[in-house]
Design an enzyme around this catalytic site. Sequence first.
Site, short mmCIF file in Angstrom:
data_model
loop_
_atom_site.label_atom_id
_atom_site.label_comp_id
_atom_site.label_asym_id
_atom_site.label_seq_id
_atom_site.Cartn_x
_atom_site.Cartn_y
_atom_site.Cartn_z
N GLY A 10 47.17 34.48 50.52
CA GLY A 10 46.29 33.44 50.49
C GLY A 10 46.64 32.34 51.56
O GLY A 10 47.54 32.82 52.34
N ASN A 32 46.29 39.71 43.99
CA ASN A 32 45.21 40.42 43.45
C ASN A 32 44.14 40.26 44.16
O ASN A 32 43.04 40.94 43.83
CB ASN A 32 44.93 39.96 42.00
CG ASN A 32 44.41 38.48 41.76
OD1 ASN A 32 44.14 37.91 42.69
ND2 ASN A 32 44.14 38.12 40.52
N LEU A 33 44.12 39.74 45.31
CA LEU A 33 43.11 39.55 46.29
C LEU A 33 41.97 38.71 45.77
O LEU A 33 40.70 39.00 46.51
CB LEU A 33 42.83 40.91 46.84
CG LEU A 33 43.86 41.82 47.36
CD1 LEU A 33 43.24 43.29 47.96
CD2 LEU A 33 44.20 41.18 48.43
N SER A 124 50.77 20.32 42.70
CA SER A 124 49.83 19.51 43.38
C SER A 124 49.84 17.98 43.26
O SER A 124 50.14 17.55 42.23
CB SER A 124 48.40 20.05 43.21
OG SER A 124 47.35 18.93 43.85
N THR A 126 47.48 16.24 42.98
CA THR A 126 46.19 16.02 42.03
C THR A 126 46.92 15.65 40.46
O THR A 126 46.14 14.97 39.79
CB THR A 126 45.40 17.22 41.98
OG1 THR A 126 44.34 16.89 41.02
CG2 THR A 126 45.89 18.47 41.19
N TYR A 148 41.97 21.82 36.38
CA TYR A 148 42.97 22.40 37.39
C TYR A 148 44.33 21.55 37.56
O TYR A 148 45.49 22.05 37.59
CB TYR A 148 42.32 22.38 38.67
CG TYR A 148 43.13 22.54 39.98
CD1 TYR A 148 44.09 23.69 40.22
CD2 TYR A 148 43.53 21.45 41.01
CE1 TYR A 148 44.86 23.83 41.28
CE2 TYR A 148 44.49 21.88 42.03
CZ TYR A 148 45.08 22.97 42.03
OH TYR A 148 45.97 23.21 43.01
N LYS A 152 48.48 22.33 36.47
CA LYS A 152 49.73 22.22 37.27
C LYS A 152 50.61 21.31 36.39
O LYS A 152 52.04 21.68 36.55
CB LYS A 152 49.19 21.40 38.63
CG LYS A 152 48.25 22.16 39.59
CD LYS A 152 49.23 23.27 40.26
CE LYS A 152 48.34 24.14 41.02
NZ LYS A 152 48.96 25.56 41.36
N ARG A 230 43.37 10.08 53.17
CA ARG A 230 44.28 10.95 52.42
C ARG A 230 45.33 11.39 53.32
O ARG A 230 45.09 11.20 54.68
CB ARG A 230 43.34 12.15 52.16
CG ARG A 230 42.27 12.10 51.10
CD ARG A 230 42.70 11.81 49.91
NE ARG A 230 41.40 11.67 48.70
CZ ARG A 230 40.83 10.28 48.74
NH1 ARG A 230 41.29 9.33 49.35
NH2 ARG A 230 39.70 10.19 48.12
N1 LIG Z 1 45.36 24.44 49.48
C1 LIG Z 1 45.55 23.21 48.75
O1 LIG Z 1 44.63 22.18 49.19
C2 LIG Z 1 46.46 22.93 47.67
C3 LIG Z 1 46.82 21.79 47.41
C4 LIG Z 1 47.77 21.66 46.39
C5 LIG Z 1 48.29 22.73 45.75
N2 LIG Z 1 47.75 24.09 46.03
C6 LIG Z 1 48.33 25.11 45.14
O2 LIG Z 1 48.94 25.96 46.16
C7 LIG Z 1 48.73 27.42 45.79
C8 LIG Z 1 48.42 28.09 47.05
O3 LIG Z 1 47.18 27.61 47.26
P1 LIG Z 1 46.27 28.33 48.62
O4 LIG Z 1 45.36 26.97 49.28
O5 LIG Z 1 47.03 29.02 49.37
O6 LIG Z 1 45.19 29.14 47.75
P2 LIG Z 1 44.62 30.46 48.00
O7 LIG Z 1 43.53 30.78 46.89
O8 LIG Z 1 44.42 30.67 49.41
O9 LIG Z 1 45.97 31.51 47.64
C9 LIG Z 1 46.30 31.86 46.30
C10 LIG Z 1 46.30 33.24 46.25
O10 LIG Z 1 46.46 33.56 45.03
C11 LIG Z 1 46.00 34.69 44.58
N3 LIG Z 1 45.73 34.80 43.36
C12 LIG Z 1 45.12 34.02 42.45
N4 LIG Z 1 45.51 34.19 41.27
C13 LIG Z 1 46.12 35.42 41.17
C14 LIG Z 1 46.66 36.22 40.26
N5 LIG Z 1 46.37 35.97 38.66
N6 LIG Z 1 47.35 37.32 40.53
C15 LIG Z 1 47.91 37.51 41.75
N7 LIG Z 1 47.32 36.71 42.73
C16 LIG Z 1 46.58 35.72 42.49
C17 LIG Z 1 44.64 34.94 45.52
O11 LIG Z 1 44.10 36.09 45.67
C18 LIG Z 1 44.95 34.18 46.82
O12 LIG Z 1 45.50 34.91 47.54
C19 LIG Z 1 48.03 27.41 44.54
O13 LIG Z 1 48.53 27.44 43.34
C20 LIG Z 1 47.16 26.10 44.67
O14 LIG Z 1 46.73 25.47 43.37
C21 LIG Z 1 46.93 24.20 47.10
#
Ligand SMILES: NC(=O)c1ccc[n+]([C@@H]2O[C@H](COP(=O)([O-])OP(=O)(O)OC[C@H]3O[C@@H](n4cnc5c(N)ncnc54)[C@H](O)[C@@H]3O)[C@@H](O)[C@H]2O)c1
Length: 337
Positions: A10, A32-33, A124, A126, A148, A152, A230
């Site tokens: 991700g 898991n894509l 997060s 949040t 969501y 967390k 922000r």
């Molecule tokens: N991007 C933001 O703004 C932000 C802010 C605060 C927290 N976060 C947290 O950071 C983490 C990463 O965020 P991101 O922006 O890279 O999100 P993203 O969606 O790009 O990456 C998450 C990855 O997890 C994979 N995934 C989801 N559920 C899964 C499962 N059950 N098994 C295996 N793989 C799984 C997805 O395919 C994806 O590649 C997340 O937990 C998100 O909640 C993100």
Amino acid sequence: MNILLTGGLGYIGSHVAVVLTEAGHRVTILDNLCNCKVEVLSHLAKILGSSPIFIQGDVRDQVLLESVLKDGKIEAVMHFAGLKAVGESVQKPLMYYNNNVGGAISLLKAMKICQVKTFVFSSSATVYGVPKYLPIDEEHPTCPESPYGQTKLHIESILRDLANSDDAWNIIALRYFNPVGAHESGLIGEEPNDIPNNLVPYISHVATGKFDKLKIFGNDYKTLDGTGVRDYIHVMDLAEGHVAALNYLNKKLPKFSIINLGTGAGYSVLELVNLYEKVSSRKITYEISGRRAGDIASCFANVDKAAFLMGWRARRSLHEMLEDSWRWVSQNMTIEL
Ligand SMILES: NC(=O)c1ccc[n+]([C@@H]2O[C@H](COP(=O)([O-])OP(=O)(O)OC[C@H]3O[C@@H](n4cnc5c(N)ncnc54)[C@H](O)[C@@H]3O)[C@@H](O)[C@H]2O)c1
């Protein structure tokens, strides 16, 4: 160290994979894509010279996780896998609790069985909800406003209880503010599957011509120009924060820590729009509409704890964040001329 990144294909996980590999660690990715493309792997290989180990699988599959932990001789886990769309979590709370909380529990169970007890969790900002004061430090009360955010906070509670139950655990929950930008190569970046929820990916696609205009929700907040403020952090700074977190965990001082990752500075929507126009040389058309329910004027982090405990501070400017975001978007998307 041998490190497992769940959700490592991700947005954030892929940047952390780069920084960890460059710091000499051996990275294994499990994903898991569901919200990424497998092509990210070949882009990582281009940046790094070779591809990280990749296992396609779900974090809720405890049996698979146990074999990944054992076979890869994993010593630490960074847990990015999760669903993250606030609006969707309101529509589908069970899906979010199942994936995020259920996923964390099965991962932690597998880790306990395999005696892997060093853990970095993607939490997060949040979890704080509406700020009661600024800048927000880690002692600020928590009151998440969406399922969501609740997932967390639930996971943080589980981690705290786990650390209290057994001294061998070393855990950090990193509360991210607003990650933006991309790796300077333009080969990896944020690629939302649907209409982006976050501001910068949306602005990017107004710049590419995919969307006609940006809707700015409210210009009558008590901020410099009336639009919401922000704390945006470059995703590479955020990634480096994970290396700092790992180094801190390896000192085996804390059992459980919560640490903000932000810059400590706030920027308004209009500041972002104006700067994005400069870095992209494209017009960002926008319209002002009414405030959205639940939106707040300003939110930015107190980042002293990260500096004090981990010796880490964000160092990239807003200009670099938007420049790198535009490089990624313009190299990888079809631009309407
Ligand atoms: N991007 C933001 O703004 C932000 C802010 C605060 C927290 N976060 C947290 O950071 C983490 C990463 O965020 P991101 O922006 O890279 O999100 P993203 O969606 O790009 O990456 C998450 C990855 O997890 C994979 N995934 C989801 N559920 C899964 C499962 N059950 N098994 C295996 N793989 C799984 C997805 O395919 C994806 O590649 C997340 O937990 C998100 O909640 C993100």
